[in-house]
Scaffold this active site. Structure first.
Site, short mmCIF file in Angstrom:
data_model
loop_
_atom_site.label_atom_id
_atom_site.label_comp_id
_atom_site.label_asym_id
_atom_site.label_seq_id
_atom_site.Cartn_x
_atom_site.Cartn_y
_atom_site.Cartn_z
N HIS A 143 -50.23 23.72 57.14
CA HIS A 143 -49.53 22.74 57.99
C HIS A 143 -50.59 21.75 58.49
CE1 HIS A 143 -46.57 21.06 60.55
NE2 HIS A 143 -46.48 21.97 61.50
N HIS B 93 -45.05 18.80 49.62
CA HIS B 93 -44.38 18.84 50.91
C HIS B 93 -43.04 19.52 50.73
CE1 HIS B 93 -42.64 17.49 54.70
NE2 HIS B 93 -43.88 17.29 55.09
N ASP C 138 -51.66 14.21 55.10
CA ASP C 138 -53.02 14.69 55.34
C ASP C 138 -54.02 14.32 54.25
OD1 ASP C 138 -52.79 15.79 57.82
OD2 ASP C 138 -51.95 17.66 57.07
N1 ACO Z 1 -51.12 22.21 44.75
C1 ACO Z 1 -50.70 22.82 43.60
N2 ACO Z 1 -49.47 23.28 43.42
C2 ACO Z 1 -48.61 23.13 44.43
C3 ACO Z 1 -48.97 22.49 45.63
C4 ACO Z 1 -50.27 22.02 45.75
N3 ACO Z 1 -50.68 21.42 46.88
N4 ACO Z 1 -47.90 22.48 46.45
C5 ACO Z 1 -46.91 23.08 45.79
N5 ACO Z 1 -47.34 23.47 44.56
C6 ACO Z 1 -46.55 24.10 43.50
C7 ACO Z 1 -46.33 25.58 43.77
O1 ACO Z 1 -47.33 26.38 43.19
C8 ACO Z 1 -44.98 25.80 43.14
O2 ACO Z 1 -45.16 25.88 41.76
P1 ACO Z 1 -44.24 26.92 40.87
O3 ACO Z 1 -42.86 26.38 41.00
O4 ACO Z 1 -44.81 26.87 39.52
O5 ACO Z 1 -44.39 28.26 41.55
C9 ACO Z 1 -44.24 24.49 43.42
O6 ACO Z 1 -45.26 23.49 43.52
C10 ACO Z 1 -43.43 24.52 44.70
O7 ACO Z 1 -44.30 24.91 45.73
P2 ACO Z 1 -43.87 25.70 47.03
O8 ACO Z 1 -45.00 26.52 47.50
O9 ACO Z 1 -42.55 26.39 46.81
O10 ACO Z 1 -43.62 24.53 48.03
P3 ACO Z 1 -43.38 24.69 49.56
O11 ACO Z 1 -42.33 23.72 49.90
O12 ACO Z 1 -43.15 26.11 49.94
O13 ACO Z 1 -44.78 24.30 50.17
C11 ACO Z 1 -46.55 23.05 51.10
C12 ACO Z 1 -45.05 23.08 50.76
C13 ACO Z 1 -46.90 24.30 51.95
C14 ACO Z 1 -46.86 21.82 51.91
C15 ACO Z 1 -47.33 23.09 49.77
O14 ACO Z 1 -47.01 21.94 49.01
C16 ACO Z 1 -48.85 23.17 49.99
O15 ACO Z 1 -49.37 24.28 50.18
N6 ACO Z 1 -49.54 22.01 49.98
C17 ACO Z 1 -50.96 21.97 50.23
C18 ACO Z 1 -51.20 22.09 51.72
C19 ACO Z 1 -50.86 20.79 52.44
O16 ACO Z 1 -51.24 19.72 52.03
N7 ACO Z 1 -50.15 20.97 53.56
C20 ACO Z 1 -49.79 19.82 54.43
C21 ACO Z 1 -48.33 19.60 54.39
S1 ACO Z 1 -47.91 18.22 55.36
C22 ACO Z 1 -48.00 18.80 56.92
O17 ACO Z 1 -47.77 19.92 57.23
C23 ACO Z 1 -48.37 17.86 57.92
#
Ligand code: ACO
Length: 437
Positions: free
Chosen positions: A277, A316, A372
């Protein structure tokens, strides 16, 4: 509205705005209206008592109605109280946006003057509290850990904050919180670096005052570069609210127990602390540092695609399009770099974005830069230590958390209490320890 008008004109077939759920065990069915894109779970409960809608991580559940901010993830749109984030970023200030989020309308000039005056005159924190409490942390305590503990501890200084039913008292605590979070944040940062505390300066605007408390050394009045002041204000505006995100949902859950607002904000900040987050901006900088040069980008992307790591600052839960805040912040980064000279990590970030946006792994999963991805680069160039990035986010989001807290209390909601689908052991008898092998 448009669809309804077209239906009335007979240009579109009349499709009922409802769903029908049938319990195949009994043949009983109910029709539930779709209102504002949602269906009322109470109807489901009536037809199917003790059958729970299993939705871990709330991907499909709207936990509340809210009028604070609208996030249209498909189209990359964010509006606060109806105003597009791009317009607010261009024309407004953080304090005006905070007023808008809390009151629902932009202030008149008179209201704005009173609001600014109130905030300016509530920035101090009790000396003993700062010296005895804040200075008892270890010298290398993470400033976010200090922030959440200090905000929670403020509730002991303002016990009247428990009177949450009184709107006037509520607003008084809101002013205190918005005014004091920069002071607490800067005090933590100064303590970390061994520099003396800088008292708030009533002659400065919100952003300049925070920069003064962070960076002033011995000069009588801290003069901050207008580009820095503007960039900080922009970052505060773009981070001020974002629907029912993890930390705002935390604020609402804790608030639903009628906890005092200092504890509510501290709890929300704890959620924000996590790298998935608000901790992502720090994680992005660590990632860019680790990549270090162009030739390491391809191996890094390979590792991401192999599931060994994540591309921080990408993806996201709601945005399946470019995060509109990332676009605004990317532009602000260039404005700051005009003053500071470019940040070498910017080139790596730009290349990383280019490679990712052309790669099927990211395209097919609709992963784009989020808020971010670029914010840490600006913070770093302005001189903020990496550990402060999430604290900066918390300062901004305090306005949003409080707006949702007020909305929640005005909705007269029940205590948040999700159900679970129990998957543990059936009933079994206790065995005394001596009889267990
Ligand atoms: N890098 C690589 N792969 C990713 C990323 C990423 N940053 N984000 C999602 N994916 C992939 C997952 O592995 C998944 O792949 P799969 O379908 O083959 O299993 C798919 O995309 C969906 O991902 P989820 O984890 O289901 O997405 P979720 O909605 O649960 O997570 C989150 C969202 C937590 C923001 C995620 O994208 C992440 O961890 N991003 C990196 C951390 C980040 O930048 N957080 C800031 C968010 S903005 C904020 O809070 C202000």
């Amino acid at each position: 509205m448009l669809r309804q008008r077209r239906r009335e004109q007979g240009k579109e077939p009349c499709v009922p705005e409802s769903i029908t759920i049938t319990d195949n065990r009994t043949g009983e069915a109910i029709e539930v209206p779709i209102v504002d894109g949602g269906v009322d779970a109470a109807a489901w409960r009536k037809l199917l008592p003790n059958v729970w809608f299993l939705d871990p991580s709330f991907s499909t559940t709207a936990a509340t109605t809210s009028a604070v901010s609208e996030v249209d993830g498909e189209n990359g749109i964010l509006r606060y109280r109806g105003y597009p984030i791009e317009q607010l970023a261009e024309h407004s200030t953080y304090l005006e946006v905070a007023y808008l989020l809390l009151h629902g309308e932009l202030p008149t000039p008179g209201e704005y003057a009173v609001w600014m005056d109130e905030i300016t005159h509530h920035t101090y924190i009790h000396e003993r509290f700062r010296k005895r409490f804040m200075e008892s942390f270890l010298h290398d305590a993470h400033p976010m850990g200090m922030f959440v503990s200090t905000i929670a501890a403020l509730s002991t200084f303002y016990p009247e904050a428990k009177e949450i039913e009184d709107p006037e008292n509520r607003m008084h605590q809101i002013v205190r919180l918005i005014a004091k979070v920069p002071t607490v944040a800067a005090a933590g940062a100064r303590f970390n670096t061994g520099l003396p505390f800088v008292y708030p300066d009533n002659n400065l605007d919100f952003a300049s005052n925070f920069l003064s408390m962070m960076f002033k050394i011995a000069e009588p009045t801290y003069e901050c570069d207008p580009a820095f002041r503007r960039a900080l204000d922009l970052l505060l505006i773009t981070h001020a609210d974002h629907g029912q995100n993890c930390s705002t949902s935390t604020a609402r859950v804790v608030g639903s127990a009628h906890t005092d607002p200092y504890s509510v904000i501290a709890a929300a900040a704890c959620s924000l602390y996590g790298p998935r987050h608000g901790g992502a901006n720090q994680a992005v900088m660590e990632m860019l540092d680790e990549i270090g040069s162009y030739e390491n980008i391809d191996p890094f992307i390979k590792a991401v695609k192999a599931g060994q790591t994540r591309l921080m600052g990408f993806g996201h839960r709601v945005y399946k399009n470019y995060d509109p805040r990332a676009r605004i912040i990317k532009q602000a980064a260039y404005d700051v770099f005009e003053v500071t000279g470019s940040n070498p990590l910017l080139d790596i970030a730009l290349k990383l974005e280019e490679v990712a946006l052309a790669d099927d792994y990211f395209v097919s999963r609709r992963l784009y830069p989020n808020v971010d991805f670029y914010s840490g680069l600006i913070y770093q160039s302005m001189g903020f230590p990496t550990e402060m990035f999430t604290v900066l986010f918390a300062i901004a989001r305090t306005a949003g958390w409080l707006a949702h807290w007020v909305e929640l209390l005005e909705q007269d909601s029940r205590i948040a209490r999700p159900r679970q689908v129990y998957t543990g052991s059936k009933e079994r008898n206790y065995t005394p320890i001596g009889e267990r092998s």
